[in-house]
Design an enzyme around this catalytic site. Structure first.
Site, PDB file in Angstrom:
ATOM      1  CG  ASP A   1      -2.196  -1.037   1.196  1.00  0.00           C
ATOM      2  OD1 ASP A   1      -2.394  -1.075  -0.018  1.00  0.00           O
ATOM      3  OD2 ASP A   1      -2.293  -1.508   1.977  1.00  0.00           O
TER       4      ASP A   1
ATOM      5  CG  ASP B   1      -6.708  -1.287  -1.688  1.00  0.00           C
ATOM      6  OD1 ASP B   1      -7.329  -2.658  -1.832  1.00  0.00           O
ATOM      7  OD2 ASP B   1      -5.650  -1.334  -1.132  1.00  0.00           O
TER       8      ASP B   1
END
Length: 162
Positions: A120, A139
């Site tokens: 991330d 995401d």
């Protein structure tokens, strides 16, 4: 024709996700620097290793959790593929939405297979709200695909008549 739309949407979402992770985490060396302010506070890069699901839920940091999440993601991706193929073979918006969701899910699966966790790097804050969470483009694609599948789901006349 629309089956190709689904496949192209999956490939594009997957490739954009993986290229962005490689460019930011490795190319900009975010894994070493840990933080890069791009357009503060709206857009920042913050290094994150997500071993759970969104917002660190189920962050067990174990191989069992990793493999359960890989299996779950692949089952969901397969179920979405089968559902959209069976129920909406002629709907381009549904094919694109499903493709975004599947491509994002597969992008995160590849991360779990290669790194043992999901990379991330995106952090966004606004209006004096300091968001501590990080996420990635996979995401975003998963979320956008799920929303698209809800928005573009045609309602039958029987349901609308009641």
């Amino acid at each position: 024709m629309t089956q190709r739309v689904l496949i192209w949407a999956i490939l594009l979402a997957f490739l954009i996700d993986q290229a962005s992770k490689y460019a930011v985490v490795h190319g900009l060396q975010l894994s070493r620097r840990l933080a890069i302010d791009v357009l503060p506070p709206v857009l920042n890069f913050r290094y994150g290793e997500n071993r759970g699901i969104n917002f660190g839920l189920f962050d067990g940091n174990s191989d069992l959790t990793r493999w359960i999440l890989i299996g779950f993601s692949l089952i969901v991706a397969g179920a979405v593929w089968a559902w959209v193929h069976r129920k909406h073979p002629g709907s381009v918006p549904m094919q694109v939405s499903a493709g975004l969701l599947i491509g994002g899910a597969v992008g995160n699966v590849v991360d779990r297979l290669v790194y043992g966790y999901v990379l991330d790097f995106l952090n966004m804050s606004c209006c004096t709200i300091n968001n501590p969470f990080v996420f990635n483009l996979a995401d975003v694609f998963i979320f956008a695909g799920a929303i698209g599948m809800v928005i573009f789901e045609p309602r039958s006349k029987a349901k609308n008549a009641s």
